[in-house]
Design a protein around this motif. Structure first.
Motif, PDB file in Angstrom:
ATOM      1  N   ILE A   1      -3.924   3.079   6.460  1.00 42.41           N
ATOM      2  CA  ILE A   1      -3.709   1.606   5.782  1.00 42.41           C
ATOM      3  C   ILE A   1      -3.857   0.633   6.918  1.00 42.41           C
ATOM      4  O   ILE A   1      -3.410   0.687   8.042  1.00 42.41           O
ATOM      5  N   LYS A   2      -4.716  -0.384   6.691  1.00 39.93           N
ATOM      6  CA  LYS A   2      -4.981  -1.449   7.563  1.00 39.93           C
ATOM      7  C   LYS A   2      -4.371  -2.856   6.974  1.00 39.93           C
ATOM      8  O   LYS A   2      -5.002  -3.266   6.136  1.00 39.93           O
ATOM      9  N   THR A   3      -3.715  -3.496   8.045  1.00 43.60           N
ATOM     10  CA  THR A   3      -3.532  -5.001   7.809  1.00 43.60           C
ATOM     11  C   THR A   3      -4.639  -5.823   7.987  1.00 43.60           C
ATOM     12  O   THR A   3      -5.688  -5.316   8.533  1.00 43.60           O
TER      13      THR A   3
ATOM     14  N   ASN B   1       0.742  -1.306  -0.104  1.00 46.83           N
ATOM     15  CA  ASN B   1       0.019   0.123   0.051  1.00 46.83           C
ATOM     16  C   ASN B   1       0.696   1.331   0.129  1.00 46.83           C
ATOM     17  O   ASN B   1       0.359   2.142  -0.710  1.00 46.83           O
ATOM     18  N   LEU B   2       1.906   1.316   0.706  1.00 46.97           N
ATOM     19  CA  LEU B   2       2.781   2.386   0.714  1.00 46.97           C
ATOM     20  C   LEU B   2       3.599   2.573  -0.538  1.00 46.97           C
ATOM     21  O   LEU B   2       3.394   3.685  -0.950  1.00 46.97           O
ATOM     22  N   ALA B   3       3.758   1.469  -1.145  1.00 47.42           N
ATOM     23  CA  ALA B   3       4.470   1.613  -2.586  1.00 47.42           C
ATOM     24  C   ALA B   3       3.609   2.192  -3.635  1.00 47.42           C
ATOM     25  O   ALA B   3       3.776   3.062  -4.429  1.00 47.42           O
TER      26      ALA B   3
ATOM     27  N   TYR C   1      -8.743  -6.585  14.838  1.00 48.43           N
ATOM     28  CA  TYR C   1      -8.643  -5.783  15.981  1.00 48.43           C
ATOM     29  C   TYR C   1      -9.802  -4.704  16.156  1.00 48.43           C
ATOM     30  O   TYR C   1     -10.425  -4.570  17.194  1.00 48.43           O
ATOM     31  N   LEU C   2      -9.788  -4.161  15.080  1.00 44.92           N
ATOM     32  CA  LEU C   2     -10.873  -3.069  15.089  1.00 44.92           C
ATOM     33  C   LEU C   2     -12.090  -3.416  15.096  1.00 44.92           C
ATOM     34  O   LEU C   2     -13.040  -2.811  16.009  1.00 44.92           O
TER      35      LEU C   2
END
Length: 216
Positions: free
Chosen positions: A193-195, A56-58, A201-202
């Motif tokens: 960004i969420k893994t 996602n960062l890429a 967890y959320l």
């Protein structure tokens, strides 16, 4: 080992964006030129798991290069395959033990480090295995460029508090810090960004902790 794991291990051997153990050592100090074929900043995601953050960062920052690092090849397979299928060329993956990171990167080669939902190693006897312990921070220090930042994102309150205490004890500089990321002012596109595990967890209303710090 299950058939799926065996298949994935065999498949990553054919991926041009995955390096494993000894084959990666010749790239030390020159990842951007030798693999990415440019001079863009280099960012690491440690304990990357399936590589969601790195991928996602890429996508968000095509002007930077990213490397996801983990030892579990069947997890790396997912991120590497996604990058290949989506044509994301500014992300690669490295299958090594993070404790050996100094064998794979040169001094001042890294611009930023992300540590996303690592194993918290809660037992006191395993403190040295925490990725934000002084032992590991000493390994990251020579690799980071001046001003290079380290980011920890975790659902584990104990690891977060331990990291905050370690940063303070070592006299490091804190840039951002919150124990409730999604209700804080520091939340932005990158931190949103969420893994896979973070989403789980959320769903259970677990708070997400975040701290960004540097050696300067």
């Amino acid at each position: 080992m299950g058939k799926d794991k065996l298949r994935r291990f065999a498949e990553i051997d054919t991926f041009a964006n995955v390096y494993q153990l000894e084959e990666a050592k010749p790239l030390k100090g020159n990842w951007t030129n030798n693999h990415f074929k440019n001079c863009n900043p280099l960012v690491l995601e440690l304990a990357c798991g399936k590589g969601e953050y790195a991928v996602n960062l890429a996508q968000l920052f095509p002007e930077k290069n990213f490397i996801g690092i983990d030892y579990k090849g069947n997890r790396i397979w997912r991120g590497a395959k996604t990058a290949i299928e989506d044509g994301i060329e500014n992300v690669a993956f490295l299958r090594i033990q993070i404790e050996n990171i100094l064998d794979y990167f040169g001094e001042g080669e890294i611009d930023e480090i992300w540590i996303t939902f690592p194993d918290p190693q809660p037992q006191l006897s395993r403190e040295k295995k925490r990725l934000t312990s002084p032992r590991f921070l000493e390994k990251y220090k020579p690799l980071l460029k001046k001003g290079g930042k380290i980011n920890l994102k975790t659902d584990n309150d104990q690891l977060y508090l331990y990291t905050c205490e370690t940063v303070e004890a070592l006299g490091l500089k804190t840039h951002k810090n919150t124990d409730h990321l999604y209700t804080s002012e520091v939340l932005d596109e990158v931190l949103s960004i969420k893994t896979y595990y973070e989403k789980k967890y959320l769903l259970h209303d677990k708070n997400i902790n975040y701290i960004q710090f540097s050696f300067d």
